[in-house]
Design an enzyme around this catalytic site. Structure first.
Site, PDB file in Angstrom:
ATOM      1  N   HIS A  51       9.346  33.001  -6.019  1.00 29.58           N
ATOM      2  CA  HIS A  51       8.861  32.293  -7.187  1.00 29.58           C
ATOM      3  C   HIS A  51       8.560  30.854  -6.802  1.00 29.58           C
ATOM      4  O   HIS A  51       8.891  30.395  -5.703  1.00 29.58           O
ATOM      5  CB  HIS A  51       9.874  32.350  -8.332  1.00 29.58           C
ATOM      6  CG  HIS A  51       9.829  33.633  -9.098  1.00 29.58           C
ATOM      7  ND1 HIS A  51       8.738  34.016  -9.847  1.00 29.58           N
ATOM      8  CD2 HIS A  51      10.742  34.639  -9.230  1.00 29.58           C
ATOM      9  CE1 HIS A  51       8.974  35.184 -10.413  1.00 29.58           C
ATOM     10  NE2 HIS A  51      10.180  35.591 -10.051  1.00 29.58           N
ATOM     11  N   ASP A  94       3.191  26.514  -8.699  1.00 31.64           N
ATOM     12  CA  ASP A  94       2.262  27.479  -9.287  1.00 31.64           C
ATOM     13  C   ASP A  94       0.910  26.877  -9.629  1.00 31.64           C
ATOM     14  O   ASP A  94      -0.138  27.448  -9.301  1.00 31.64           O
ATOM     15  CB  ASP A  94       2.866  28.072 -10.573  1.00 31.64           C
ATOM     16  CG  ASP A  94       3.890  29.161 -10.298  1.00 31.64           C
ATOM     17  OD1 ASP A  94       3.990  29.607  -9.139  1.00 31.64           O
ATOM     18  OD2 ASP A  94       4.594  29.558 -11.240  1.00 31.64           O
TER      19      ASP A  94
END
Length: 387
Positions: free
Chosen positions: A134, A164
């Protein structure tokens, strides 16, 4: 390049660019949203029964087609869209798209000029390429998470903006647009391998440069830009809120000290040995007023002092309101498209579509084979309007 779809409401610098997005989460949908914000016709391909993006906003401006890629005619349907597209975006683990029948080689058989954008955390190769991860893991490995935080404390997680969206989605967007320009010149399509580790590290180029020149210390919270310097930090106010201080340049710093009423009362800022005392004096000064009071004191100054606002508070800030930086569309507070263009303004915001809402209309407009036959086969699911 595809021709504009004839919709007079579609404007923006990317009008006429067609994008197929294989539905996923996070950075790839954000990239697709950004392209839609700039006027591209983005079709989100998602599994039947799947919902939209959890927050709703990342699907704004797109159209949605529900395709069962495990149906015998599912890949055929996606490749039919690809045949009319300029870009395909996917965020699967390496090898998944190929197994589904929609990998780069399969797409290039029907559209040699297609730009194939791949968004992953680790990249398409390397020891970790096939493992899960992640945002927090990717920025940890890039060296950037270590740099965030105060002296003597643990690294501080910057939500998922640095990884991200900064190191991932924005690099995918730049890469895709660069490859589209190359393809427009008659070149073959290519894969854009956007890795969050790569992008996050690249965002740190200036810090790596400072490190190599001896101007950056790997001990977090001790440098000019990481709260090490007391004149580049946040301070609590008397009402429990905060103000941000960015008085780096001497003349801005002098104005900061003057407006705080501390002229002649603080030590020399150029000697880091004085920083603890200077920080204490600044903290005491700001603690004597509320956030709003200090906002008024510094409202017309170059001292680089601003109130730290929540997302909802930011929407009411006069500058943000004047620029329309945050807007409400269909009653939902959201950032307006950025950047802005003088001759090809971005199209009006459109809400996220219902999942699968545009199946028949997209097949018709994009002239994908026998659309009715694909609908009847069950590979693509219509919504009530299209049925």
């Amino acid at each position: 390049m595809a021709e504009p779809d004839g919709d007079g409401a579609r404007r923006g610098p990317l009008a006429g660019v067609r994008v197929v997005e294989l539905a996923g989460l996070g950075p790839a949908p954000f990239c697709a949203m950004l392209l839609a914000d700039l006027g591209a016709d983005v079709v989100r391909v998602q599994r039947p029964g799947d919902g939209g993006a959890p927050d709703g906003l990342l699907d704004r401006g797109k159209r949605s087609v529900a395709v069962d890629l495990k149906h015998e005619r599912g890949p055929e349907t996606v490749l039919g869209l690809v045949e009319r597209a300029d870009v395909l975006l996917e965020g699967y683990r390496p090898g998944v798209a190929e197994r589904l029948g929609v990998g780069p080689q399969q797409c290039w058989q029907v559209r040699p000029s297609l730009v194939y954008g791949r968004m992953t955390g680790w990249g398409q190769d390397g020891p970790l390429a096939s493992t899960a991860g992640h945002d927090i893991d990717y920025i940890a490995l890039s060296g950037m998470l270590h740099a965030l935080g105060r002296a003597g404390g643990p690294p501080q997680v910057p939500v998922n903006l640095l990884g991200d969206f900064g190191g991932g989605a924005m690099y995918l967007t730049v890469g895709v647009l660069a490859a589209v320009i190359q393809a427009r010149g008659g070149g073959h399509g290519q894969v854009v391998d956007a890795s969050i580790v790569d992008g996050s590290a690249h965002l740190g180029t200036m810090l790596f440069g400072m490190l190599s020149a001896g101007g950056w210390n790997t001990e977090r919270g001790t440098n000019l830009l990481d709260t090490g310097a007391p004149f580049y930090d946040v301070y609590a106010t008397s009402d429990g809120e905060y103000v941000a201080v960015g008085a780096l340049e001497p003349r801005f710093y002098d104005e900061l000290i003057e407006r705080l009423g501390l002229t002649g009362e603080v030590p020399d800022r150029d000697d880091p040995a004085n920083w603890p005392e200077l920080r204490e004096r600044l903290g005491e000064a700001f603690a004597r007023g509320t956030r709003q009071e200090w906002a008024e004191v510094f409202a017309d100054s170059d001292a680089c002092v601003t109130p730290v606002l929540s997302m909802t508070e930011a929407a009411e800030n006069p500058h943000v309101r004047a620029r329309g930086t945050l807007t409400r569309s269909d009653g939902v507070l959201q950032p307006a498209p950025a950047p802005r263009f003088s001759h090809t303004p971005n199209p009006p915001l459109r809400p996220a579509p219902e999942p699968g809402a545009d199946g028949a209309s997209v097949l018709r407009e994009w002239q994908v084979g026998n659309g009715d036959d694909l609908l009847e086969s069950g590979a693509i699911r219509p919504n009530r309007e299209d049925a």
